[in-house]
Structure formats: structure tokens, C-alpha cells
Write an enzyme that holds these catalytic residues in place. Sequence first.
Site, PDB file in Angstrom:
ATOM      1  N   ASP A   1       0.848  -1.191   0.000  1.00 52.65           N
ATOM      2  CA  ASP A   1       0.000   0.000   0.000  1.00 52.65           C
ATOM      3  C   ASP A   1       0.883   1.240   0.000  1.00 52.65           C
ATOM      4  OD1 ASP A   1      -2.376   1.800   0.879  1.00 52.65           O
ATOM      5  OD2 ASP A   1      -3.262  -0.211   0.799  1.00 52.65           O
TER       6      ASP A   1
ATOM      7  N   SER B   1     -11.516  -0.964  -0.683  1.00 47.06           N
ATOM      8  CA  SER B   1     -10.245  -1.111   0.043  1.00 47.06           C
ATOM      9  C   SER B   1     -10.463  -1.686   1.441  1.00 47.06           C
ATOM     10  CB  SER B   1      -9.519   0.231   0.112  1.00 47.06           C
ATOM     11  OG  SER B   1      -8.999   0.596  -1.138  1.00 47.06           O
TER      12      SER B   1
ATOM     13  N   ASN C   1     -13.669   0.691  -7.256  1.00 46.35           N
ATOM     14  CA  ASN C   1     -14.709   1.629  -6.817  1.00 46.35           C
ATOM     15  C   ASN C   1     -15.371   2.388  -7.960  1.00 46.35           C
ATOM     16  OD1 ASN C   1     -13.953   0.926  -4.198  1.00 46.35           O
ATOM     17  ND2 ASN C   1     -12.499   2.607  -4.042  1.00 46.35           N
TER      18      ASN C   1
ATOM     19  N   HIS D   1      -3.437   5.862   3.751  1.00 44.02           N
ATOM     20  CA  HIS D   1      -4.242   4.716   3.323  1.00 44.02           C
ATOM     21  C   HIS D   1      -3.685   3.404   3.866  1.00 44.02           C
ATOM     22  CE1 HIS D   1      -6.006   1.819   0.399  1.00 44.02           C
ATOM     23  NE2 HIS D   1      -7.029   2.659   0.418  1.00 44.02           N
TER      24      HIS D   1
END
Length: 673
Positions: A286, A492, A426, A321
Amino acid sequence: MTPGRAVRIIACAVAASLGLAVAVIAGGRAHAELVREPTTAELSAAAADGVAQRWEREPAGQLFPATITYTTSLNATETASRVGIATGDACAAAVDATLASRAQADGCVAALRADYTDQLRGAVYTLGVLAFGSTARASDFYDNLPPAQYPATGLRALAMPGTPAALFGEAARQLAIARLAGPYVVLAVAGYADGRPASTDGERRDVVFDPAAQLVTAVAALLAKPVAVRCGGAEWSCADPAPGLPPPPSDLAAVRPDEMQALDQIEVPAAWQAAKGNGVTVAVLDTGVDSTAPDLAGDVSTGPDYTTGADPPGYQPPLDHGTYIASLIAGHGSGPGDTFGVMGVAPDAKILAVRVILDDGEPGLQAYNQDKRFADAISNGIYYAVRHGATIINMSLGSADPAGNLRAAIGYAVSRGVVVVASAGNDGTSSGFAPYIYPASFTGVIAVAAVTSSGARAFFSEQNSSVLLSAPGVGVIGAGPGGEYLDAEGTSPSAALVSGVVALIRSRYPALSPALVAQALITSTAHRPSGGYSTGTGFGEVDAAAALRAAGRLAAEAPGTGFATAKFFGTPGRASSAIRPIQVVHRNTRLIAAYTAAAYGGAVCAIIATVLLIWMIRRSRRDRLQAPTFAPAPQSPFQAPPWAQSAYQTPPWTPPPPPMRNRDDPNSWFDPR
């Protein structure tokens, strides 16, 4: 047919027609609203709201620091001091007339400016931030800046009396650097306080331009800092929250009960009776993880940064994130007795953090996306994770590029018994199928979609046949860097929750292969769609406790040496009713259900109206056939005179006068009538 019966028939027919028309029109308008794009006014309003919130949290005095340290071309450290900040925030006031029209066309919603001078007060730098409605609009403005046509352009200098900016004339201004930072464009105009143009032929431009670039970096870094609470990866996603999204927790004590809602939804507390992830390492590929975050402290080891060189030197990435995702997988809480903060699905698991992507808003985001040096960042992270003990890899990331090197890295991981989990994406819409996202769409990857608290597909979640199962993805609370907490939506967090469930399975049954882990997950889901599978939620929503039980059954089975034909294919010569093909549906089930309901309603009204109409018509005919008949009255030979033909009255009858004798013939009579 009586008049009343005719009225009833007409009323029923009209009511049925109107009901059907209303259903069709309402359904069409609902569909149009579902698929419509946001208007320019809506985007602008959302952007302005986001900018206002950002600048309320980061006042201009903090956005533009009082002093900024930079390095000169001679490697000497100097300080630039702020000498003024503009009071207005209009885009048109920030740039000259030509660039103002360009900024307006690209959706600029606000701007701020400030002046800095060097230590000797000989050079002046005007810095400004232009805010746009989206990263794409900011990119359009940045990419179309015409520096060749504007040797002396950029931000308007602040001619504040008593400051060097007052000497910074129009002819001396020059666009020194422009750098993209999320939905913001940071511009710097460099010149000399005595009015000399910085672009004079033969001048050493680095003397002026290098400090300007470093000043821009300093401001961009502050803009890229995460705010206390955000709704997701993009700042503007807060402008369009999911319906009914609860507000984020206001204090640390309120985090745990709010955060536990997602874990309760997938039966994690029940699964903790059997396993908590002890002995398992989950690699989080990430944006990097803050190992000092209270809810993760002591459980994070950090691997290499495969994005090095994308951000400017000295820039500290926010690790936003990645920290959030890691906390959902293995957060152990914080505070007294770890009773506060975020508890992950597998609180006893360890995290291996490998930075392979950048957070939204980092100044190097454009360089990362365009420079070939970073094309193998994710695949390199996979190889590193496998070689350093990770048995699960979580990738809450994706793109539309099915890179071959990434596919090879996933094959390498799966062949060595590593379970790979990725978010489905998304970009879902109400129209059904959405393009495939990678790595989620590669064979061997557990692709996870997002659902709401009721188990229904979240409106943003991708719909395609790569989706294997789903998990909560709306209003999921997790930990951020520096002790903050984030309330996010997306696939996520859904992938992170599933990775946590996989960690529970691997903790209890470490020898279970990736294929059997996936089988345990999909055979134990809750909220299974009709037909067994849908492209929106896969085989259903993950259930941690049921998945552990299913994994136990699979681990207890003796491995077979071949196919048992009767078990897998039914008795030879006889059709098997136990095994049915998976039904893959490429459509929006919610929308179809709504249209189907409207169609059924209209059909029922039409059927009822038709039955009533037929019944009433038949009854009218039957009534006419059963009515009594009468013989016609005999015709009288007597013809009534004209005065007696009135339809309204008959004159009274008077007897005729008696016959009278003829005066000429006494033996004859005549009738006076």
C-alpha cells in the site's frame, strides 16, 4: 347497460391506464437519476465545500509557514520569510487575465497567495495555491499551462506597501514552477526585489528557480497532509456520502463501539473464540504504514519503499491509506488495556508494510503514474513479501492495466502457498458491468466487493465476474497515522476485512492451500444472492465464524487421489440434480427488481381491469336477454287527426253530434263529421 355500470367500467379502465403510465414514467425517471453524471454546479459546490473545510482546518498562516528552509545552488542552507498573505480567495485575482480564463474553464474554485523573500531580501517569491473540483481538472489546468507564451506570468504579486513585493513589477514576473498536489495546483513566481526580470539572458536562473521549487514542495507537503477524518481516498468523496452514513466518532472512547459494527456484521467476535491470527504475517502492499500508530505499535515491520524518487527529496509521505488498511487487518487497540481505538479482524497477526503506491495528494503522484521506473513497484513488492515470510498479501489497490509482470508475481505468490486478496474497485455504476480491475481480476486472486450494513452492494462497488465475495465497505472506521481515525468507504476496507478473516483461517489451519482457503470463504458466506452468485456481491458476504468452521472441515478431509465420479458428476447414466452451474448475471439486480415490481403492478391492474370489464359486459348482455317481452298493441283502423299527434297530451274526447236530416230530401241523413 345502465349508466352506473358504464361509469364503473370506464373508471376502472382509466385507473389501470393511469397506474401503468405512472409506473413507467416513475421508473424511467428513477433510472435516469441513477445513471446521470453530476452537474457542473454540483461538482463546483462540492469542491468549494471541500476547499473551505481544508482551509478551515489548515489556516492560511499554517498553509504558508512563516519561514521555509531551502538549499541554494551552492548547497548552503538559507531561510525564506513570509512577508504577506492575500486576504481574498478568488481564482481570478490569483493569476493574470489569460490564465484566469483558463482556470475558470478548468473549474478553479478558490485560490490563496503569499509572498516570501530570501535572507538578503534581494529575491521575492510569490506562492499560490489554486484549488479545483477534482484531481483531473487540476491536471488539465497544469498540463495546459503555456510557459513558452508566458515568459513573465503566473501569480499576481502582492504589492503590499513596505514589503519587497511592492517592487515586484509586472514585467519581472515569471512562472518558475508548477506542481500538482491532489486537487490543488501550486504555482511559484520568482523575481528580484529590485524589479529585475528573472529571465534576463545569461543570468544563472537556478539562483532564483531552485529556491522557488523548494518553497512549492514545502507548501505542497502541507496540502497533502491527511485531515483528521476523511470519507475515503479522494477528498471530494465526502461531498457524496452513502445514504445514512453515520458521523465519525468524536473521541477515542467512541471509536471502539463504532468500529466494531463492521466486525459484528461479519461475525468476527464469534470467530475469536477459535483464532485471533497468532503466528501469521500479512503483507500490506500500500502507501506505507505508520508503525508508531497506537493501534499498531509493536506489530509492524517495514520493507523497502518501491516509490522512492517519485516525491521530492525530503518529503515525508502521510502513510494514510496503508495505516488505515493495516489497522483493519491487525489493529490491537490502544489506551488502558487496549480497550480503546481500533481492533482488527486478526489482532494477534503481524504486518509487513511495503510501500508500492502513493497516497492521494502526494506531490509525486503524477510522476509515479507516468514514470516507467515505477511500473514494477507492485510486482516487486509481491516478490519481497513472499521471500520475507508473508503468507497473506493484501492489495487494496488496482488499475485497468493487466500488466504481465504483475500477473507473473501473483503466480509466484500463489505457487508458494500465499493467499492474495485484492479490492474489486470503486468505479461501479447502476448500469451493471464495470471494466475489470487488476490485480483483482487475475486468476488466483480473491477479489472483494463492498456491501452496506444490510449486505446489499454498495453503489460504488465494481460489478463483473472477477468478484468472488464481499465485505462491509461503507462507514468502516480504522486508524490513521499519528493517532487519528478515518471513516472511509470503498472496496479497500472490504479487502482488508477479508484478509483479516484469511489470517484467522491460516492461524488455525496453516497448511490449508490458497484454493481451499478460497473455498472455505465462498461456501460459508452470508446474504447469498439468488442463484448462488452475482457479479455485484459474488458468492455473498464473508462470515468469519462460518469460514473457520468450513476451513476445519476441509482441513480434516483426506486428500483424494482422483475424481470420484459419483460424487462430482452423479451416477453414470443418470442426471445429477445436486450439482448445478453457477448463474453469472450481468445486470443491476436492484434496478431490475424495481422495474419488475412496476411491471407486475401494471400487469395486475390491467388484469383486474380486464376481468371486471368482461364480467360487466357479460352481465349486461345477460340482463338484456332475461328482460320480459310484451306483444305489440293491435293497430286501430282509426287514424287520429293531426291535432291529436302531440307527444305530450291527448285532447279530451267529445261525442259526435247526432245525424241531421237533409233539408232537400227528408228520407236521407248525413253525418256532419
